[in-house]
Write a protein that holds these residues in place. Structure first.
Motif, PDB file in Angstrom:
ATOM      1  N   LEU A  85      -0.988   6.013   3.377  1.00 44.21           N
ATOM      2  CA  LEU A  85       0.100   5.135   2.923  1.00 44.21           C
ATOM      3  C   LEU A  85      -0.211   3.676   3.252  1.00 44.21           C
ATOM      4  O   LEU A  85      -0.070   2.794   2.394  1.00 44.21           O
ATOM      5  N   VAL A 105      -4.549  10.289  -1.570  1.00 47.07           N
ATOM      6  CA  VAL A 105      -3.518  10.496  -2.586  1.00 47.07           C
ATOM      7  C   VAL A 105      -3.928   9.864  -3.912  1.00 47.07           C
ATOM      8  O   VAL A 105      -3.787  10.478  -4.972  1.00 47.07           O
ATOM      9  N   THR A 142       5.642  15.098  -7.959  1.00 45.63           N
ATOM     10  CA  THR A 142       5.843  15.232  -6.523  1.00 45.63           C
ATOM     11  C   THR A 142       4.574  15.835  -5.925  1.00 45.63           C
ATOM     12  O   THR A 142       3.889  16.624  -6.576  1.00 45.63           O
ATOM     13  N   ALA A 159       2.429   5.721  -5.667  1.00 49.69           N
ATOM     14  CA  ALA A 159       2.906   6.849  -4.875  1.00 49.69           C
ATOM     15  C   ALA A 159       3.436   6.356  -3.544  1.00 49.69           C
ATOM     16  O   ALA A 159       2.952   5.361  -3.004  1.00 49.69           O
ATOM     17  N   ALA A 160       4.428   7.072  -3.032  1.00 50.16           N
ATOM     18  CA  ALA A 160       4.989   6.768  -1.717  1.00 50.16           C
ATOM     19  C   ALA A 160       5.729   8.009  -1.218  1.00 50.16           C
ATOM     20  O   ALA A 160       6.250   8.789  -2.016  1.00 50.16           O
ATOM     21  N   PRO A 161       5.777   8.166   0.109  1.00 52.35           N
ATOM     22  CA  PRO A 161       6.500   9.320   0.650  1.00 52.35           C
ATOM     23  C   PRO A 161       8.009   9.112   0.592  1.00 52.35           C
ATOM     24  O   PRO A 161       8.491   7.978   0.483  1.00 52.35           O
ATOM     25  N   GLU A 162       8.734  10.226   0.688  1.00 49.88           N
ATOM     26  CA  GLU A 162      10.179  10.161   0.851  1.00 49.88           C
ATOM     27  C   GLU A 162      10.460   9.373   2.128  1.00 49.88           C
ATOM     28  O   GLU A 162       9.638   9.360   3.047  1.00 49.88           O
ATOM     29  N   TRP A 217       5.824  13.387  -1.148  1.00 50.65           N
ATOM     30  CA  TRP A 217       5.584  12.117  -1.824  1.00 50.65           C
ATOM     31  C   TRP A 217       6.073  12.186  -3.266  1.00 50.65           C
ATOM     32  O   TRP A 217       6.010  13.237  -3.915  1.00 50.65           O
ATOM     33  N   ASN A 218       6.542  11.054  -3.754  1.00 50.55           N
ATOM     34  CA  ASN A 218       6.863  10.883  -5.165  1.00 50.55           C
ATOM     35  C   ASN A 218       5.801   9.971  -5.756  1.00 50.55           C
ATOM     36  O   ASN A 218       5.370   9.013  -5.110  1.00 50.55           O
ATOM     37  N   ALA A 219       5.400  10.281  -6.972  1.00 49.57           N
ATOM     38  CA  ALA A 219       4.346   9.489  -7.611  1.00 49.57           C
ATOM     39  C   ALA A 219       4.682   9.270  -9.073  1.00 49.57           C
ATOM     40  O   ALA A 219       5.483   9.996  -9.663  1.00 49.57           O
ATOM     41  N   LEU A 260      -1.763  11.125   6.480  1.00 51.69           N
ATOM     42  CA  LEU A 260      -0.876  10.637   5.422  1.00 51.69           C
ATOM     43  C   LEU A 260      -0.352   9.228   5.720  1.00 51.69           C
ATOM     44  O   LEU A 260      -0.235   8.407   4.808  1.00 51.69           O
ATOM     45  N   ILE A 313       7.177  12.295   5.515  1.00 54.10           N
ATOM     46  CA  ILE A 313       5.817  11.883   5.146  1.00 54.10           C
ATOM     47  C   ILE A 313       5.073  12.998   4.412  1.00 54.10           C
ATOM     48  O   ILE A 313       4.079  12.743   3.737  1.00 54.10           O
TER      49      ILE A 313
END
Length: 164
Positions: free
Chosen positions: A22, A114, A67, A37-40, A47-49, A18, A44
């Motif tokens: 990223l 992702v 999510t 998309a990126a992780p919280e 992720w929010n997208a 992951l 890790i």
């Protein structure tokens, strides 16, 4: 090899994969259009997208939040993906879960990027499968009354714009 060592390797492998994904996303000079998309910050595995509705479709202009929840056994098992945004689609449950073969029985570790997952979900928006519905009302309208289905989709698109 002990079970503890094996579990640690699996944990490390998922997180490393992951982190690499990223970094690749951040370095990509030409990211896939309409997808981010990126992780919280401190997780890790969560992720929010955001997926934009594909152009020249009833989904055009929509901005839809999702999510992605990855487990320590990733990439051997698919992440749990869910729309946070309200959706009206034959293959999306009312609670936002997605019925898509690559997130279920057709998952392979090779699909683990992702952006590949999100591109498949973005494609699903305009390529619904009404023969395998999880939202029977959306499937019925999609098959029997496309005009009404598109009207309902446009309502969802307008709501998505108000939330962003």
């Amino acid at each position: 090899m002990s079970c503890k060592v094996q579990a640690f390797k699996m944990l490390t492998s998922a997180r490393k994969k992951l982190m690499k994904n990223l970094k690749d996303l951040q370095r990509d000079p030409h990211p896939p259009p309409g997808i981010s998309a990126a992780p919280e910050e401190n997780n890790i595995l969560l992720w929010n997208a955001v997926i934009n509705g594909p152009e020249d479709t009833p989904w055009s202009g929509g901005t839809f939040k999702l999510t992605l929840r990855f487990a320590e056994d990733y990439p051997f098992y698919a992440p749990k993906v869910r729309f946070v945004s309200r959706m009206f689609h034959p293959n999306i449950y009312e609670d936002g879960r997605i019925c898509l073969d690559i997130l279920e029985d057709q998952w392979t570790p090779g699909l683990s990027r992702v952006e590949s997952i999100l591109i498949s979900i973005q494609s699903l928006l305009c390529d619904a499968n009404p023969d395998s519905p999880v939202n029977s009302e959306a499937a019925r309208l999609f098959s029997e009354n496309k005009r009404e289905y598109n009207r309902r989709v446009r309502e969802i698109v307008e709501q998505s714009q108000a939330v962003v």
